[in-house]
Design a protein around this motif. Structure first.
Motif, PDB file in Angstrom:
ATOM      1  N   GLY A  86       0.805  -1.214   0.000  1.00 43.14           N
ATOM      2  CA  GLY A  86       0.000   0.000   0.000  1.00 43.14           C
ATOM      3  C   GLY A  86       0.837   1.261   0.000  1.00 43.14           C
ATOM      4  N   ARG A  87       1.907   1.268   0.775  1.00 40.79           N
ATOM      5  CA  ARG A  87       2.797   2.442   0.805  1.00 40.79           C
ATOM      6  C   ARG A  87       3.429   2.665  -0.564  1.00 40.79           C
ATOM      7  NH1 ARG A  87       4.549   4.521   5.719  1.00 40.79           N
ATOM      8  NH2 ARG A  87       3.632   3.503   7.549  1.00 40.79           N
ATOM      9  N   LYS A  88       3.849   1.573  -1.184  1.00 38.21           N
ATOM     10  CA  LYS A  88       4.491   1.662  -2.491  1.00 38.21           C
ATOM     11  C   LYS A  88       3.497   2.160  -3.546  1.00 38.21           C
ATOM     12  CE  LYS A  88       7.128  -1.746  -3.498  1.00 38.21           C
ATOM     13  NZ  LYS A  88       7.623  -3.100  -3.890  1.00 38.21           N
ATOM     14  N   GLU A  89       2.275   1.622  -3.516  1.00 38.76           N
ATOM     15  CA  GLU A  89       1.268   2.018  -4.497  1.00 38.76           C
ATOM     16  C   GLU A  89       0.820   3.463  -4.277  1.00 38.76           C
ATOM     17  OE1 GLU A  89       0.180   0.607  -7.125  1.00 38.76           O
ATOM     18  OE2 GLU A  89       1.128  -1.344  -6.912  1.00 38.76           O
ATOM     19  N   PHE A  90       0.741   3.891  -3.019  1.00 33.89           N
ATOM     20  CA  PHE A  90       0.361   5.272  -2.722  1.00 33.89           C
ATOM     21  C   PHE A  90       1.336   6.249  -3.355  1.00 33.89           C
ATOM     22  CE2 PHE A  90       0.979   8.901   0.294  1.00 33.89           C
ATOM     23  CZ  PHE A  90      -0.187   9.582  -0.026  1.00 33.89           C
ATOM     24  N   VAL A  91       2.626   6.024  -3.146  1.00 33.15           N
ATOM     25  CA  VAL A  91       3.644   6.924  -3.691  1.00 33.15           C
ATOM     26  C   VAL A  91       3.631   6.888  -5.224  1.00 33.15           C
ATOM     27  CG1 VAL A  91       6.136   7.348  -3.861  1.00 33.15           C
ATOM     28  CG2 VAL A  91       5.111   6.783  -1.653  1.00 33.15           C
ATOM     29  N   SER A  92       3.463   5.699  -5.795  1.00 38.20           N
ATOM     30  CA  SER A  92       3.423   5.561  -7.257  1.00 38.20           C
ATOM     31  C   SER A  92       2.222   6.290  -7.854  1.00 38.20           C
ATOM     32  CB  SER A  92       3.370   4.076  -7.626  1.00 38.20           C
ATOM     33  OG  SER A  92       3.180   3.908  -9.017  1.00 38.20           O
ATOM     34  N   TRP A  93       1.055   6.124  -7.235  1.00 35.97           N
ATOM     35  CA  TRP A  93      -0.189   6.758  -7.696  1.00 35.97           C
ATOM     36  C   TRP A  93      -0.072   8.278  -7.591  1.00 35.97           C
ATOM     37  CZ3 TRP A  93      -5.560   5.496  -5.017  1.00 35.97           C
ATOM     38  CH2 TRP A  93      -6.597   5.992  -5.829  1.00 35.97           C
ATOM     39  N   LEU A  94       0.409   8.748  -6.461  1.00 31.22           N
ATOM     40  CA  LEU A  94       0.570  10.177  -6.242  1.00 31.22           C
ATOM     41  C   LEU A  94       1.540  10.783  -7.254  1.00 31.22           C
ATOM     42  CD1 LEU A  94      -0.076  12.603  -4.412  1.00 31.22           C
ATOM     43  CD2 LEU A  94       1.833  11.899  -2.959  1.00 31.22           C
ATOM     44  N   ASP A  95       2.652  10.110  -7.482  1.00 31.00           N
ATOM     45  CA  ASP A  95       3.659  10.590  -8.430  1.00 31.00           C
ATOM     46  C   ASP A  95       3.072  10.725  -9.830  1.00 31.00           C
ATOM     47  OD1 ASP A  95       6.710  10.995  -8.952  1.00 31.00           O
ATOM     48  OD2 ASP A  95       6.084   9.524 -10.459  1.00 31.00           O
ATOM     49  N   GLU A  96       2.287   9.725 -10.230  1.00 25.87           N
ATOM     50  CA  GLU A  96       1.672   9.750 -11.561  1.00 25.87           C
ATOM     51  C   GLU A  96       0.687  10.907 -11.704  1.00 25.87           C
ATOM     52  OE1 GLU A  96      -1.689   7.164 -13.814  1.00 25.87           O
ATOM     53  OE2 GLU A  96      -0.053   6.013 -12.904  1.00 25.87           O
TER      54      GLU A  96
END
Length: 213
Positions: A86-96
């Motif tokens: 979840g932490r990894k996906e949060f940062v990836s989603w936010l970055d995109e």
């Protein structure tokens, strides 16, 4: 290269993931915290929708049950926390989302594309009413900014308020400019778009129509 579709796309999920970066929470606390922080300017917050999003995040493995708690006679509440995924996906989603503009279709933009159909007088009335609503939005946003500063909240944590106020003020100023152009005649209505023009064209069409057999 196409972006892989995420199992959770509702932006309210982004808000939930952002809250859980701070500490584990149960959904009711999430909703209350988002409203307290004026996040309803950024997200459409409905308690029922938030519970649905939490369930989706849990199914995706982005969050998981951390503990349960009970207050008085109320039912037990499940407290959720981030998973490593979840932490990894949060940062990836936010970055995109920050990097790549997404084509959106605001209802106001759709309406403005047919502004001429209202006629000059009605267009001015409609725009002036919108300007009044936007004035209120700007004022509320600035009050929320002042309250955040009074609480010594780091500006970075409420930067979306700055963006929301800037966008509302910009739209309001644009609408004021269009009203001025209509009033001083620099924004010209084609004859066909006026009531008188439509009547003339209707008469011409009727006159040119072939006689019925």
């Amino acid at each position: 290269m196409a972006t892989q579709k995420r199992p959770v796309s509702n932006l309210l999920g982004l808000a939930v993931l952002g809250l859980l970066i701070e500490q584990p929470m149960h959904p009711y606390e999430m909703a209350a915290t988002l409203r307290e922080r004026n996040k309803d300017t950024s997200f459409k917050i409905k308690t029922g929708s938030l519970y649905d999003v939490v369930e989706s995040l849990a199914r995706a493995g982005w969050i998981s049950a951390h503990s349960t708690e009970r207050s008085g006679r109320r039912p037990e509440r499940t407290v959720y926390a981030h998973t490593e995924l979840g932490r990894k996906e949060f940062v990836s989603w936010l970055d995109e989302l920050v990097r790549k503009p997404v084509k959106e279709y605001p209802s106001f933009l759709a309406a403005v594309s047919y502004l001429g159909a209202l006629g000059p007088d009605r267009a001015v009335q409609a725009l002036e009413e919108r300007i009044a609503w936007l004035d209120e939005d700007v004022e509320r946003g600035r009050q929320a900014q002042d309250e955040a500063l009074a609480k010594q909240a780091p500006r970075l944590f409420v930067i979306e308020l700055d963006y929301a106020v800037t966008m509302a003020a910009s739209e309001r100023d644009w609408a004021r400019g269009i009203v001025r152009e209509i009033r001083d005649g620099t924004l010209v209505w084609p004859e066909l778009m006026t009531v008188e023009g439509r009547e003339v064209w209707a008469e011409q069409d009727e006159a040119e129509a072939p006689d019925a057999p």
